[in-house]
Every structure is written in C-alpha cells, then in structure tokens.
Scaffold this motif. Sequence first.
Motif: not given
Length: 140
Positions: A27-32, A44-48
């Motif tokens: 998920n995005a949180a684990s990548l962040y 987080k916007t950059t990740v998404y």
Amino acid sequence: MLQKSYHTKTADLISQFIQKNREHGFNAASLYEFLKENGLDVNKTTVYRNLDKLTESGKLVRLKSPVSDGYVYRQSDEDGHCDTHIHFHCNKCGSVIHLSDDATSEYLKSISEALGLSIDLSTSSLNGLCQKCRKKTKKQ
C-alpha cells in the motif's frame, strides 16, 4: 522507471521498493515509510502521484484492499498483460499469484458467457490464504 529522460533518487527508491515487493501487494503507506527510512523527506501526495503514474503506465495494478478502505498495488507481470487474467491475493502475507492458467481462463470465460457478464480482469482478484499461510494456520 518513472520517467525515461532522467532518474531521481525518489524514482530509483520507488523502483527498488517495487522490485523488493514483486511477489506481494503493498500500500501507499508502506512505500511512504520505506522512502522515509531511506532518507527521503517526501510528502504523501508525491507518493500517490508516483503510484498513479505507474498505474496509468501499466507498470502497477491497483486493487481495492480486502482488509481496509485503501488500495493494494502490485507490479504487473513481465509481458504487461495483467489485464488478461485474474489474480489471487493472500490476506495474510500479501503475496500475489497470477492465475493465468488455461483452466482458470476457461472458467472465467464460461461464467462470462453463461451470465452475460463482462469481467474486468485488470481490477479483479480472489482473496484468501495462500498455501503457505494455510499450512501455518493449520499447525496452530
């Protein structure tokens, strides 16, 4: 991986993370968290935004998470045809199995024809426990 003309540290780390999690959904949180642990102060916007670009380019597939309100991402298969078969997603370990065998394909085709459905394979998955997690559960 994100842009052909140049590679940024963010793009390189995202590529590294995706390769590391090739057999698992993430998920995005684990990548962040991975980016933060590796010294990148990104929002987080950059990740998404990067996940959206990778999904639009076909490098990632985005599925609704079976255990939360968010999404699970997974890397597309090598030939880029993840939209031609369904996947199995383990709810415990996050592994992703490509169900591209002939029997599964024929079954989905017969269901589609019998019920008059048009199944979107690019966003479809079966969820449950993989063989390894089932064995662990039985031993407990």
